[in-house]
Structure formats: C-alpha cells, structure tokens
Design a protein around this motif. Structure first.
Motif, PDB file in Angstrom:
ATOM      1  N   VAL A  90       1.752   9.637   0.349  1.00 48.63           N
ATOM      2  CA  VAL A  90       0.695   9.641  -0.603  1.00 48.63           C
ATOM      3  C   VAL A  90       1.340   9.199  -2.191  1.00 48.63           C
ATOM      4  CG1 VAL A  90      -0.998  11.135  -1.768  1.00 48.63           C
ATOM      5  CG2 VAL A  90      -0.802  10.993   0.716  1.00 48.63           C
ATOM      6  N   ILE A  91       2.361  10.152  -2.387  1.00 48.60           N
ATOM      7  CA  ILE A  91       2.815   9.815  -3.905  1.00 48.60           C
ATOM      8  C   ILE A  91       3.321   8.377  -4.060  1.00 48.60           C
ATOM      9  CG2 ILE A  91       4.498  10.495  -5.456  1.00 48.60           C
ATOM     10  CD1 ILE A  91       4.785  13.415  -4.225  1.00 48.60           C
ATOM     11  N   SER A  92       4.081   7.980  -2.931  1.00 46.40           N
ATOM     12  CA  SER A  92       4.556   6.419  -2.848  1.00 46.40           C
ATOM     13  C   SER A  92       3.489   5.511  -3.096  1.00 46.40           C
ATOM     14  CB  SER A  92       5.322   6.287  -1.641  1.00 46.40           C
ATOM     15  OG  SER A  92       6.354   7.300  -1.733  1.00 46.40           O
ATOM     16  N   LEU A  93       2.399   5.647  -2.328  1.00 44.95           N
ATOM     17  CA  LEU A  93       1.295   4.785  -2.194  1.00 44.95           C
ATOM     18  C   LEU A  93       0.464   4.876  -3.560  1.00 44.95           C
ATOM     19  CD1 LEU A  93      -0.304   2.603  -0.772  1.00 44.95           C
ATOM     20  CD2 LEU A  93      -1.901   4.510   0.316  1.00 44.95           C
ATOM     21  N   ILE A  94       0.255   5.914  -4.123  1.00 44.47           N
ATOM     22  CA  ILE A  94      -0.290   6.016  -5.430  1.00 44.47           C
ATOM     23  C   ILE A  94       0.494   5.263  -6.657  1.00 44.47           C
ATOM     24  CG2 ILE A  94      -1.175   7.406  -7.274  1.00 44.47           C
ATOM     25  CD1 ILE A  94      -1.939   9.496  -5.210  1.00 44.47           C
ATOM     26  N   LEU A  95       1.657   5.593  -6.503  1.00 44.07           N
ATOM     27  CA  LEU A  95       2.412   4.927  -7.809  1.00 44.07           C
ATOM     28  C   LEU A  95       2.730   3.457  -7.375  1.00 44.07           C
ATOM     29  CD1 LEU A  95       5.371   7.347  -7.859  1.00 44.07           C
ATOM     30  CD2 LEU A  95       3.576   6.852  -9.514  1.00 44.07           C
ATOM     31  N   ALA A  96       2.890   3.062  -6.101  1.00 46.13           N
ATOM     32  CA  ALA A  96       2.837   1.546  -5.924  1.00 46.13           C
ATOM     33  C   ALA A  96       1.708   0.897  -6.380  1.00 46.13           C
ATOM     34  CB  ALA A  96       3.268   1.306  -4.411  1.00 46.13           C
ATOM     35  N   THR A  97       0.405   1.332  -5.831  1.00 41.86           N
ATOM     36  CA  THR A  97      -0.755   0.801  -5.928  1.00 41.86           C
ATOM     37  C   THR A  97      -0.971   0.908  -7.854  1.00 41.86           C
ATOM     38  OG1 THR A  97      -1.526   2.050  -4.463  1.00 41.86           O
ATOM     39  CG2 THR A  97      -3.418   1.101  -5.827  1.00 41.86           C
ATOM     40  N   LEU A  98      -0.778   1.883  -8.695  1.00 39.28           N
ATOM     41  CA  LEU A  98      -0.589   1.629 -10.087  1.00 39.28           C
ATOM     42  C   LEU A  98       0.206   0.657 -10.421  1.00 39.28           C
ATOM     43  CD1 LEU A  98      -0.793   5.520 -10.951  1.00 39.28           C
ATOM     44  CD2 LEU A  98      -2.693   3.845 -11.087  1.00 39.28           C
ATOM     45  N   THR A  99       1.506   0.447 -10.017  1.00 41.82           N
ATOM     46  CA  THR A  99       2.185  -0.336 -10.523  1.00 41.82           C
ATOM     47  C   THR A  99       1.709  -1.773 -10.304  1.00 41.82           C
ATOM     48  OG1 THR A  99       4.123   1.011  -9.921  1.00 41.82           O
ATOM     49  CG2 THR A  99       4.910  -1.381 -10.389  1.00 41.82           C
ATOM     50  N   ASN A 100       1.241  -2.156  -8.892  1.00 41.98           N
ATOM     51  CA  ASN A 100       0.821  -3.485  -8.605  1.00 41.98           C
ATOM     52  C   ASN A 100      -0.253  -3.579  -9.548  1.00 41.98           C
ATOM     53  OD1 ASN A 100       1.118  -5.362  -6.523  1.00 41.98           O
ATOM     54  ND2 ASN A 100      -1.038  -4.996  -5.756  1.00 41.98           N
ATOM     55  N   SER A 101      -1.307  -2.949  -9.731  1.00 41.88           N
ATOM     56  CA  SER A 101      -2.583  -3.118 -10.576  1.00 41.88           C
ATOM     57  C   SER A 101      -2.257  -3.476 -11.864  1.00 41.88           C
ATOM     58  CB  SER A 101      -3.509  -1.786 -10.647  1.00 41.88           C
ATOM     59  OG  SER A 101      -2.825  -0.848 -11.648  1.00 41.88           O
ATOM     60  N   LEU A 102      -1.152  -3.351 -12.544  1.00 34.77           N
ATOM     61  CA  LEU A 102      -0.686  -3.802 -13.707  1.00 34.77           C
ATOM     62  C   LEU A 102      -0.184  -5.550 -13.743  1.00 34.77           C
ATOM     63  CD1 LEU A 102       1.112  -0.965 -15.221  1.00 34.77           C
ATOM     64  CD2 LEU A 102      -0.995  -1.691 -15.671  1.00 34.77           C
ATOM     65  N   GLY A 103       0.014  -5.843 -12.613  1.00 38.70           N
ATOM     66  CA  GLY A 103       0.467  -7.183 -12.342  1.00 38.70           C
ATOM     67  C   GLY A 103       1.593  -7.604 -12.872  1.00 38.70           C
ATOM     68  N   LYS A 104       1.861  -8.557 -13.585  1.00 41.40           N
ATOM     69  CA  LYS A 104       3.216  -8.999 -14.255  1.00 41.40           C
ATOM     70  C   LYS A 104       3.679  -7.956 -15.162  1.00 41.40           C
ATOM     71  CE  LYS A 104       4.358 -13.752 -13.634  1.00 41.40           C
ATOM     72  NZ  LYS A 104       3.223 -14.855 -13.532  1.00 41.40           N
ATOM     73  N   GLU A 105       2.742  -7.298 -15.838  1.00 41.24           N
ATOM     74  CA  GLU A 105       3.002  -6.248 -16.983  1.00 41.24           C
ATOM     75  C   GLU A 105       3.708  -4.821 -16.109  1.00 41.24           C
ATOM     76  OE1 GLU A 105       0.525  -4.250 -19.968  1.00 41.24           O
ATOM     77  OE2 GLU A 105      -0.612  -6.027 -19.261  1.00 41.24           O
ATOM     78  N   GLY A 106       3.520  -4.990 -14.610  1.00 42.22           N
ATOM     79  CA  GLY A 106       4.098  -3.809 -13.994  1.00 42.22           C
ATOM     80  C   GLY A 106       5.593  -4.024 -13.518  1.00 42.22           C
ATOM     81  N   LYS A 107       5.800  -5.261 -13.719  1.00 46.79           N
ATOM     82  CA  LYS A 107       7.390  -5.624 -13.336  1.00 46.79           C
ATOM     83  C   LYS A 107       8.616  -4.685 -13.511  1.00 46.79           C
ATOM     84  CE  LYS A 107       9.360  -9.603 -11.542  1.00 46.79           C
ATOM     85  NZ  LYS A 107       9.974 -10.724 -11.640  1.00 46.79           N
ATOM     86  N   ILE A 108       8.430  -4.231 -14.861  1.00 51.90           N
ATOM     87  CA  ILE A 108       9.628  -3.326 -15.358  1.00 51.90           C
ATOM     88  C   ILE A 108       9.363  -1.982 -14.455  1.00 51.90           C
ATOM     89  CG2 ILE A 108      10.090  -3.616 -17.579  1.00 51.90           C
ATOM     90  CD1 ILE A 108       7.675  -1.994 -18.394  1.00 51.90           C
ATOM     91  N   TYR A 109       8.428  -1.687 -13.971  1.00 47.47           N
ATOM     92  CA  TYR A 109       8.329  -0.137 -13.326  1.00 47.47           C
ATOM     93  C   TYR A 109       8.948  -0.356 -11.858  1.00 47.47           C
ATOM     94  CZ  TYR A 109       5.271   1.325 -16.978  1.00 47.47           C
ATOM     95  OH  TYR A 109       4.536   1.666 -18.187  1.00 47.47           O
ATOM     96  N   ARG A 110       8.905  -1.573 -11.353  1.00 48.63           N
ATOM     97  CA  ARG A 110       9.534  -1.739 -10.257  1.00 48.63           C
ATOM     98  C   ARG A 110      10.855  -1.297  -9.920  1.00 48.63           C
ATOM     99  NH1 ARG A 110       7.084  -7.574  -8.895  1.00 48.63           N
ATOM    100  NH2 ARG A 110       4.916  -6.502  -9.302  1.00 48.63           N
ATOM    101  N   ILE A 111      11.759  -1.771 -10.755  1.00 41.84           N
ATOM    102  CA  ILE A 111      13.117  -1.238 -10.513  1.00 41.84           C
ATOM    103  C   ILE A 111      13.111   0.059 -10.748  1.00 41.84           C
ATOM    104  CG2 ILE A 111      14.035  -1.799 -12.928  1.00 41.84           C
ATOM    105  CD1 ILE A 111      15.791  -2.824  -9.668  1.00 41.84           C
ATOM    106  N   LEU A 112      12.355   0.754 -11.870  1.00 36.14           N
ATOM    107  CA  LEU A 112      12.478   2.146 -12.238  1.00 36.14           C
ATOM    108  C   LEU A 112      11.927   2.879 -11.080  1.00 36.14           C
ATOM    109  CD1 LEU A 112      11.073   2.038 -16.035  1.00 36.14           C
ATOM    110  CD2 LEU A 112      13.142   2.521 -15.316  1.00 36.14           C
ATOM    111  N   LEU A 113      11.103   2.308 -10.364  1.00 38.32           N
ATOM    112  CA  LEU A 113      10.598   3.267  -9.215  1.00 38.32           C
ATOM    113  C   LEU A 113      11.250   3.043  -7.798  1.00 38.32           C
ATOM    114  CD1 LEU A 113       6.851   2.824  -9.922  1.00 38.32           C
ATOM    115  CD2 LEU A 113       8.266   4.940 -10.251  1.00 38.32           C
ATOM    116  N   ILE A 114      11.812   2.215  -7.665  1.00 35.93           N
ATOM    117  CA  ILE A 114      12.380   1.866  -6.428  1.00 35.93           C
ATOM    118  C   ILE A 114      14.039   2.203  -6.364  1.00 35.93           C
ATOM    119  CG2 ILE A 114      11.068   0.163  -5.731  1.00 35.93           C
ATOM    120  CD1 ILE A 114      13.395  -1.965  -5.942  1.00 35.93           C
TER     121      ILE A 114
END
Lengths: 311, 297
Positions: A90-114
C-alpha cells in the motif's frame, strides 16, 4: 507474436542450454532430492551419523514435545508475512502513484525512492540494531531527552516483532516502488483525463482506476514479497534479534522472531545439528512454496485485470 | 492539476523520501563520530570518518570481505546474464527436439529458492569429491545407491569462493526475463536475417544484442544486487572468517561482545552499501526501462 522460421543446428542449442540446465539440475534438483531423503533419517552434522527413521521427523513436527515450537514458528511466519506484504504494498503504491502524477517533474523522486532496492537485509538489520539498542541506541537516547520511557526494544515481545516488521517493510519499499513505477509509466493519461471529466476526484481515481489497473503487478508483487518474507528476511532477523526473545505463554516455545527459515537454520546448523529434522522442515517449506507457485500460475492470468496493459 | 495540489504532493514525497533515507543518513553521520559522540544523541558530523573507515578496513578484515564480495558478485552478474541470454536464445529462436522438456525443467526451478535447499546444498558443496572415477561410477551407476544417497560425494568447496559462485550461475528467472523480451521482437527481423544468410551468431551480434541493452542492464542490476546481498548461504558454507562475504562480515563486525564500536560498525555498513548503489545509479535508466518492457507484456 509468431516466429515463422527458426535457426536449426545439430548441436548449437545444446551448447547454449547446457550451462544453465546443468547448474539448475546439480544445484537445485539434487539438493532438493537430498533434502527429501535426509528428512527420513536421524542425521547429525557434526557426528556424521545417519539412521533411517521413516517419517519420525515429520511426526515430531506435528506431535510431541517439539511440535508446539514448530506450530508457533509457523503461525508467527504467517503473521509476519501478512504484516510485511500488505502495508508494504500500500505504501509503495501510494508513493509510486504520487511520483508518477508529477510527470517529468517527479523524476528526481524516482531515485530517491527506489534506492532501498540496493539495500541489503543485513545492512538494515545492522543499522536497526544500533538505533534500537536499549542502552546505547540513538532512539532511546533521543527519547531520554523528552520522556523517561526507555523501552527494551529487542527484549519486549510486541516491540521486537514490530521492529522486524518495519525493518523488513523499509528494506523492501524500493523493490515494490520500482515495479509500480515501471508499470504506472505505461498507463495512458487518457484514463485519468476521462475520469476527471466525469468529476472523479483524486481519491476516486486512485480507487477506481489505479488500483484495478495495477492489479497484475500487485499480484506479482504479493508473491515476490511472500518469498522475501519467507526467505530473505533471514539476514535481518539473524543480525537484529537472532530469533528474538521468548515470550510469555502461549508464545514461549520459540523465539518470537524465529521464522520458518530461521528454524531450519537453527535446527540444522545450530547447537543440536539435527540435519534430518531440519530437512523435514525444508520439505514442508518446499511443499508450501510449490503450492504458492501453482496458485500463482493458476490464478495469475485469469483473476487479474489486464485492461490497461493490452494497449 | 492545481498548483496547491502539486505543492502538497511534493511535500508528501519529500517527507517520505526523507523518512526512507533517514536510517542511512543516520548511519552516515554516526560513521563520522568518535566513540564518545556515537553514544550521545547528537547528529552533528564528527571528524573521525576516515579513521573509522580505516579501522574497519584494516583491523576487521573488511578489505578482504569487500574484495571477495566484489569478485563473486561480478562473476555472478556477468555469468548468469550471459548463460541466461543464450539459454533463452535457444528456447525462442531455435528448433530442436526436447525443447518442451528442457523448458519444463527450467520452469520447475522457479519453485526452488536456494534458501530452502541449504540442507541438501550443504552436503553437495561441502562433502569431499570421490577419490577416483571407480568410486564415482560405482555410486552413480547403482540406481539404489544413487536414489537413496543422492549426494554421497560433493565438491569439497567449503571456504572457497566457488561455493558461493557456481550454484548461482543459472537462474530460471533470468531465462524467463530474456525469453519474454525475445518473444516481443518482431519475427520479420528474424526472417530478414535468415534471408540475408546470417547465422545465429551474426543475428545475435547485430540484431539481438543491440535490442537487448535495457534487458541486459536490468539483469545486471538485479543480479549484482542479489549476489552482493547474499547472506544465508555464505553464513552456512563459509566457516573461515577471512573467506567470508561482506554481508556476513557485518555480523562479525558487531560480534557479540559488550563494547561494540558503533561508529566503526556504521562505517562498515556504509561501505557495504556503496557498490550496489553505484551499480543501481549507473544503470538506473536501463534498469527501469528493462523492467517496464518486460513486465507489462
């Protein structure tokens, strides 16, 4: 797809397949067979003795003085797996969805979260064992600044279970987020735009679109996480609790964080070195994993929503 | 999306990323502190970082653990990917008898995680090899002995790096990963190669390999991290501490004595984390694309 024509060769395919098949047969099939045979013997690692006793080892797992401990470990493992899998997903899906909803702007979070994908259970266990060390640990020192509450994290049954669960969830977040992110990137934005036009809010979109669409990955992740909880969490348990404190009745037969694989290790390579008894436990684990895998194959294709990914 | 909502999402993500990273930041800060500071609540960086690193590196055998793990992880990463690539190639692009049987044999191993086989694996890897071919043939050609004592002889690899490399050079998961990817490659490419008269090797080199970069990159990441993070098996099979893998070395670092030097232990954990993180960051793009390609088909 279909491949009309294929390469033909008299022996090349053997050269290509032999390394893989040979390693799998020698290092998986043989040990599996050996475990099966060994489970019928009374066998000691250090003494090197071996005596045929039939199904005695299995009988001892379910009745007699050794059975309560095994039963407790079995139940603990199931509770542990459930507590690791569902909140973690559940936590992972929420965080991934939020990151994805930001589009390109969310790219920085990708490495921070994975990045925790690269984290090992042993490292997680080591850091936790320092943070939560009752005497010298930073958590208690920190708590001491405000309260006199100084829990003995690793000795009190509920806290230690909670610690191992949260450590395992933390360590596996990266893995789950990787798969959710990879999948979410391929969901066409039109799905959400249409829903937004219909007046669905963020929460409803998450519930009605995201969750059904990601069900194939969620399904896959439930099983990989189960295997993680059953096997990989071993290192975390070994370093952090060594199987954990023994609780008060009815959980006083085995350590509270002794899970199935840890018990195999303890009984086989620990003090008593009862290899046959440990082998019988491995056989039970094999049956369990075989059932889970068959279940996964059987229902994986049919029960899951594939609507979004066929595009 | 409104501006306000976006800010909110950013905030949630920043806070979550911080919480996820906190234990690591904590370990990093504590690794810089002197023994006195480590025991206090302070999170102010100290000046002992290099001293702690040096101590762990030299006094606690860490250079050996790290070297062993780097070696085995590298070999497993390359070897497993290489073997799986060719195995999957044969399964997808080649026609031969017995393909279904072989595929079935690989498929079944998905149900056999190494961890639950340690009891049998231990015998196989640690027992001594047969003295001569006669002993070996006597055992393997006698169906009863072979069935009832499937592992009379082993490889005699206790304490050798081979014991934590060879058993992991094959993987059903990696074969499936490639197979999935190959099956999505248009058949026309294959036909074109055949018409051009290209053999399997030229097809692999000029068509398949360039198309598989992301899959290979993803598998490199997965396999390196898997090999680097191995714990249970080395813990069981490696008895000599100086031959141990780095994750189990961490446990040795804590030991069981009272006076654990936590600053040094944290320095050790930081070192243990660096190689897999580097691989993940370097191959991050390939990794994400490789997984996306394979997973949604």
């Amino acid at each position: 797809m279909n491949i009309q024509s294929q390469f033909k060769s008299r022996f090349l395919h053997w050269i290509f397949l032999v390394p893989t098949v040979l390693v799998l047969v020698v290092f998986l099939y043989f040990p599996a067979w050996q475990s099966l045979i060994l489970s019928l013997f009374r066998s000691n690692l250090f003494l090197g003795t071996r005596q045929f006793i039939g199904f005695e080892n299995f009988k001892n797992l379910f009745t007699g003085p050794l059975a309560p401990a095994y039963g407790q470990v079995f139940v603990q493992t199931i509770v542990f797996s459930v507590l690791v899998i569902f909140p973690g997903l559940v936590i992972s899906l929420i965080l991934a969805t939020l990151t994805n909803s930001l589009g390109k702007e969310g790219k920085i979070y990708r490495i921070l979260l994975i990045w925790p994908y690269a984290l090992s259970p042993a490292v997680a266990g080591t850091i936790f064992s320092f943070m939560f060390n009752p005497e010298t640990g930073a958590v208690n020192t920190f708590l001491g600044l405000f309260t006199s509450w100084q829990p003995r994290w690793l000795d009190s049954p509920l806290l230690v279970f909670f610690l191992v669960v949260s450590g395992s969830i933390w360590k596996n977040l990266g893995y789950n987020i990787v798969f959710y992110l990879a999948f979410l990137q391929n969901i066409p934005a039109e799905n959400y735009e249409a829903a937004a036009l219909d007046g669905a809010g963020t929460f409803r979109q998450f519930l009605k679109i995201t969750i059904p669409l990601v069900s194939p990955v969620s399904y896959f992740l439930v099983f990989t996480n189960m295997s993680y909880a059953l096997f990989e969490a071993f290192a975390l348990v070994d370093i952090l609790t060594s199987g954990g404190p023994v609780g008060s009745p009815p959980v006083d037969h085995a350590g509270l964080t002794t899970f199935l694989i840890y018990k195999v290790f303890q009984d086989g390579f620990g003090g008593s070195s009862n290899m046959g008894f440990a082998a019988a436990q491995s056989v039970i684990l094999m049956v369990l994993v075989a059932l889970l895998t068959m279940f996964q194959f059987k229902f994986g294709e049919t029960k899951v929503h594939y609507g979004g990914s066929s595009s | 999306m409104t501006r306000k909502k976006k800010t909110l999402i950013h905030m949630i993500l920043i806070i979550s990323a911080f919480f996820i990273a906190f234990p690591l930041i904590f370990a990093l800060l504590k690794a810089t502190q002197s023994p006195g500071q480590v025991m206090s609540a302070t999170l102010w960086p100290g000046s002992m970082f290099f001293e702690n690193i040096k101590n762990v590196w030299v006094n606690y055998n860490f250079y050996q653990y790290m070297f062993t793990s780097l070696k085995i992880s590298f070999v497993i990463m390359v070897g497993k990917t290489f073997f799986s690539f060719f195995a999957a190639f044969a399964l997808v692009f080649m026609n031969f008898k017995g393909k279904k049987v072989l595929f079935g044999m690989i498929l079944v191993t998905l149900m056999m995680p190494t961890e639950m086989l340690i009891i049998g694996m231990f015998d196989l890897v640690s027992l001594q090899p047969p003295e001569n071919a006669v002993h070996f043939l006597k055992w393997i050609l006698n169906p009863k002995a072979f069935l009832l004592e499937p592992i009379r002889y082993g490889f005699g690899w206790t304490d050798k790096p081979l014991s934590i490399v060879i058993p992991f050079l094959a993987s059903a998961t990696a074969v499936f990963f490639f197979r999935q990817h190959f099956r999505n490659i248009p058949g026309s490419l294959m036909d074109a190669s055949l018409i051009d008269g290209a053999g399997p090797f030229r097809f692999i080199l000029h068509v398949l390999f360039p198309l598989s970069r992301n899959t290979i990159g993803a598998l490199f990441v997965v396999q390196f991290i898997y090999a680097w993070n191995q714990y249970l098996w080395p813990r069981v099979i490696i008895r000599n501490e100086s031959a141990q893998a780095v994750q189990v070395g961490l446990k040795a670092l804590i030991g069981n004595s009272e006076g654990v030097e936590w600053g040094q232990v944290m320095a050790g954990t930081i070192m243990t984390m660096i190689p897999p993180l580097i691989i993940l960051i370097l191959l991050h793009d390939h990794f994400m694309r490789g997984i996306a390609l394979t997973d949604n088909k």
